[in-house]
Design a protein around this motif. Structure first.
Motif, PDB file in Angstrom:
ATOM      1  N   SER A  67       0.825  -1.198   0.000  1.00  0.00           N
ATOM      2  CA  SER A  67       0.000   0.000   0.000  1.00  0.00           C
ATOM      3  C   SER A  67       0.866   1.258   0.000  1.00  0.00           C
ATOM      4  O   SER A  67       1.877   1.336   0.696  1.00  0.00           O
ATOM      5  N   GLN A  68       0.460   2.274  -0.764  1.00  0.00           N
ATOM      6  CA  GLN A  68       1.134   3.564  -0.744  1.00  0.00           C
ATOM      7  C   GLN A  68       0.651   4.424   0.420  1.00  0.00           C
ATOM      8  O   GLN A  68       1.208   5.464   0.708  1.00  0.00           O
ATOM      9  N   ASN A  69      -0.421   3.989   1.086  1.00  0.00           N
ATOM     10  CA  ASN A  69      -0.967   4.701   2.230  1.00  0.00           C
ATOM     11  C   ASN A  69      -1.352   3.679   3.294  1.00  0.00           C
ATOM     12  O   ASN A  69      -2.524   3.492   3.583  1.00  0.00           O
ATOM     13  N   PRO A  70      -0.366   3.003   3.893  1.00  0.00           N
ATOM     14  CA  PRO A  70      -0.665   1.915   4.822  1.00  0.00           C
ATOM     15  C   PRO A  70      -1.206   2.411   6.155  1.00  0.00           C
ATOM     16  O   PRO A  70      -0.968   3.549   6.559  1.00  0.00           O
ATOM     17  N   THR A  71      -1.919   1.535   6.840  1.00  0.00           N
ATOM     18  CA  THR A  71      -2.416   1.823   8.172  1.00  0.00           C
ATOM     19  C   THR A  71      -1.231   1.872   9.130  1.00  0.00           C
ATOM     20  O   THR A  71      -0.376   0.996   9.116  1.00  0.00           O
TER      21      THR A  71
ATOM     22  N   SER B 267       6.909  -9.430  16.418  1.00  0.00           N
ATOM     23  CA  SER B 267       6.402  -8.058  16.301  1.00  0.00           C
ATOM     24  C   SER B 267       7.128  -7.346  15.170  1.00  0.00           C
ATOM     25  O   SER B 267       8.342  -7.476  15.023  1.00  0.00           O
ATOM     26  N   ILE B 268       6.379  -6.605  14.401  1.00  0.00           N
ATOM     27  CA  ILE B 268       6.954  -5.805  13.326  1.00  0.00           C
ATOM     28  C   ILE B 268       6.620  -4.353  13.620  1.00  0.00           C
ATOM     29  O   ILE B 268       5.456  -3.984  13.760  1.00  0.00           O
ATOM     30  N   ASN B 269       7.644  -3.529  13.745  1.00  0.00           N
ATOM     31  CA  ASN B 269       7.450  -2.102  13.918  1.00  0.00           C
ATOM     32  C   ASN B 269       7.332  -1.496  12.522  1.00  0.00           C
ATOM     33  O   ASN B 269       8.317  -1.383  11.797  1.00  0.00           O
ATOM     34  N   PHE B 270       6.140  -1.123  12.137  1.00  0.00           N
ATOM     35  CA  PHE B 270       5.880  -0.639  10.787  1.00  0.00           C
ATOM     36  C   PHE B 270       6.086   0.868  10.745  1.00  0.00           C
ATOM     37  O   PHE B 270       5.396   1.617  11.428  1.00  0.00           O
ATOM     38  N   VAL B 271       7.034   1.330   9.935  1.00  0.00           N
ATOM     39  CA  VAL B 271       7.347   2.752   9.815  1.00  0.00           C
ATOM     40  C   VAL B 271       6.990   3.207   8.400  1.00  0.00           C
ATOM     41  O   VAL B 271       7.678   2.874   7.440  1.00  0.00           O
ATOM     42  N   PRO B 272       5.884   3.936   8.256  1.00  0.00           N
ATOM     43  CA  PRO B 272       5.528   4.408   6.910  1.00  0.00           C
ATOM     44  C   PRO B 272       6.467   5.515   6.451  1.00  0.00           C
ATOM     45  O   PRO B 272       7.067   6.214   7.261  1.00  0.00           O
ATOM     46  N   VAL B 273       6.583   5.666   5.157  1.00  0.00           N
ATOM     47  CA  VAL B 273       7.417   6.704   4.556  1.00  0.00           C
ATOM     48  C   VAL B 273       6.496   7.685   3.844  1.00  0.00           C
ATOM     49  O   VAL B 273       5.640   7.291   3.051  1.00  0.00           O
ATOM     50  N   ASN B 274       6.667   8.952   4.149  1.00  0.00           N
ATOM     51  CA  ASN B 274       5.854   9.971   3.501  1.00  0.00           C
ATOM     52  C   ASN B 274       6.253  10.109   2.029  1.00  0.00           C
ATOM     53  O   ASN B 274       7.429  10.189   1.698  1.00  0.00           O
ATOM     54  N   GLN B 275       5.266  10.131   1.183  1.00  0.00           N
ATOM     55  CA  GLN B 275       5.484  10.405  -0.238  1.00  0.00           C
ATOM     56  C   GLN B 275       5.056  11.855  -0.452  1.00  0.00           C
ATOM     57  O   GLN B 275       3.870  12.164  -0.341  1.00  0.00           O
ATOM     58  N   PRO B 276       5.974  12.763  -0.736  1.00  0.00           N
ATOM     59  CA  PRO B 276       5.610  14.178  -0.849  1.00  0.00           C
ATOM     60  C   PRO B 276       4.714  14.437  -2.068  1.00  0.00           C
ATOM     61  O   PRO B 276       4.734  13.676  -3.037  1.00  0.00           O
ATOM     62  N   PRO B 277       3.932  15.496  -2.009  1.00  0.00           N
ATOM     63  CA  PRO B 277       3.073  15.832  -3.149  1.00  0.00           C
ATOM     64  C   PRO B 277       3.897  16.231  -4.372  1.00  0.00           C
ATOM     65  O   PRO B 277       5.036  16.696  -4.246  1.00  0.00           O
ATOM     66  N   THR B 278       3.307  16.045  -5.537  1.00  0.00           N
ATOM     67  CA  THR B 278       3.965  16.435  -6.788  1.00  0.00           C
ATOM     68  C   THR B 278       3.028  17.329  -7.599  1.00  0.00           C
ATOM     69  O   THR B 278       1.809  17.216  -7.511  1.00  0.00           O
ATOM     70  N   VAL B 279       3.625  18.211  -8.371  1.00  0.00           N
ATOM     71  CA  VAL B 279       2.874  19.108  -9.249  1.00  0.00           C
ATOM     72  C   VAL B 279       2.767  18.442 -10.613  1.00  0.00           C
ATOM     73  O   VAL B 279       3.760  17.979 -11.175  1.00  0.00           O
ATOM     74  N   LEU B 280       1.547  18.398 -11.148  1.00  0.00           N
ATOM     75  CA  LEU B 280       1.287  17.770 -12.436  1.00  0.00           C
ATOM     76  C   LEU B 280       0.664  18.768 -13.404  1.00  0.00           C
ATOM     77  O   LEU B 280      -0.083  19.657 -12.992  1.00  0.00           O
ATOM     78  N   ASN B 281       0.948  18.607 -14.659  1.00  0.00           N
ATOM     79  CA  ASN B 281       0.297  19.367 -15.736  1.00  0.00           C
ATOM     80  C   ASN B 281       0.439  20.879 -15.596  1.00  0.00           C
ATOM     81  O   ASN B 281      -0.479  21.626 -15.932  1.00  0.00           O
TER      82      ASN B 281
ATOM     83  N   ALA C 239      -2.501  20.432 -11.453  1.00  0.00           N
ATOM     84  CA  ALA C 239      -2.947  19.515 -10.405  1.00  0.00           C
ATOM     85  C   ALA C 239      -1.810  19.224  -9.432  1.00  0.00           C
ATOM     86  O   ALA C 239      -0.641  19.273  -9.789  1.00  0.00           O
ATOM     87  N   ILE C 240      -2.190  18.917  -8.209  1.00  0.00           N
ATOM     88  CA  ILE C 240      -1.265  18.442  -7.189  1.00  0.00           C
ATOM     89  C   ILE C 240      -1.702  17.026  -6.850  1.00  0.00           C
ATOM     90  O   ILE C 240      -2.888  16.782  -6.616  1.00  0.00           O
ATOM     91  N   ALA C 241      -0.770  16.098  -6.833  1.00  0.00           N
ATOM     92  CA  ALA C 241      -1.077  14.707  -6.494  1.00  0.00           C
ATOM     93  C   ALA C 241      -0.247  14.285  -5.283  1.00  0.00           C
ATOM     94  O   ALA C 241       0.920  14.639  -5.165  1.00  0.00           O
ATOM     95  N   ASP C 242      -0.886  13.552  -4.391  1.00  0.00           N
ATOM     96  CA  ASP C 242      -0.194  13.004  -3.226  1.00  0.00           C
ATOM     97  C   ASP C 242      -0.799  11.639  -2.947  1.00  0.00           C
ATOM     98  O   ASP C 242      -1.971  11.554  -2.575  1.00  0.00           O
ATOM     99  N   ILE C 243      -0.008  10.596  -3.133  1.00  0.00           N
ATOM    100  CA  ILE C 243      -0.558   9.248  -3.044  1.00  0.00           C
ATOM    101  C   ILE C 243      -0.834   8.785  -1.620  1.00  0.00           C
ATOM    102  O   ILE C 243      -1.525   7.796  -1.427  1.00  0.00           O
ATOM    103  N   ASP C 244      -0.335   9.509  -0.607  1.00  0.00           N
ATOM    104  CA  ASP C 244      -0.578   9.041   0.747  1.00  0.00           C
ATOM    105  C   ASP C 244      -1.197  10.106   1.658  1.00  0.00           C
ATOM    106  O   ASP C 244      -1.231   9.941   2.867  1.00  0.00           O
TER     107      ASP C 244
END
Length: 185
Positions: free
Chosen positions: A44-48, A71-85, A107-112
């Motif tokens: 997932s690009q936007n995990p719980t 136990s797994i310590n899950f550390v998400p990584v921020n995906q910064p927004p991008t400018v499109l078009n 447009a601005i896109a941010d997958i997470d």
């Protein structure tokens, strides 16, 4: 070792079941090698957020043994927004012109994430005329503040708001020059 196994994944219960299919002995060392080869993946690009716990137990012909937890310590990584078009066509500005919008329908896109905290528009340092070239926010809404620094040529937008609100703010940014036209008339 040529131990043959089958596995099945039950998404509803999040259970991976592995069974041997050969008549070979399933000794402890082979089972340990199998466990060491297991991997975890969350595509997932936007995990719980939060930790994960994996429970492992073995069953022989008579009964299941006691379970063990990993136990797994899950550390998400921020995906910064991008400018499109973004329209990169050069804007023509003639001295004396009224303020002109510089950005149209991008447009601005941010997958997470669906919110942003800040954004900025800057002049290139090579052709910026301090205190003459001006960027102006013509729309202020949804708690986003907007300030232009005429010495640095940076228009800074700040405030926790939706991506759509930031897009609206960008689409309302205008350029003018003090030498050609001022906001006071």
């Amino acid at each position: 070792n040529n131990l043959q196994m089958t596995s099945s994944w039950n998404a509803a219960t999040a259970t991976l079941t592995v069974q041997k299919t050969s008549r070979d002995t399933f000794d402890t060392a082979t089972f340990e090698r199998f466990l060491r080869a297991l991997t975890f993946n969350n595509p997932s690009q936007n995990p719980t957020l939060g930790g994960r716990v994996i429970t492992v137990f073995a069953t022989d012909a008579q009964a299941a043994g006691p379970s063990a937890e990993i136990s797994i310590n899950f550390v998400p990584v921020n995906q910064p927004p991008t400018v499109l078009n973004l329209n990169t066509t050069q804007l023509t500005f003639t001295e004396g012109d009224p303020p002109k919008r510089i950005i149209n329908d991008f447009a601005i896109a941010d997958i997470d994430d669906t919110f942003m905290a800040s954004a900025r528009v800057t002049f290139a340092a090579t052709n910026y005329e301090p205190n003459e070239d001006i960027l102006n926010c013509t729309l202020i809404h949804d708690g986003i503040s907007c300030a232009f620094n005429p010495q640095t040529g940076v228009l800074q937008m700040t405030g926790n708001a939706s991506i759509a609100s930031y897009q609206d703010m960008f689409n309302a940014v205008e350029y003018y020059t003090v030498g050609g036209h001022s906001l006071s008339g």
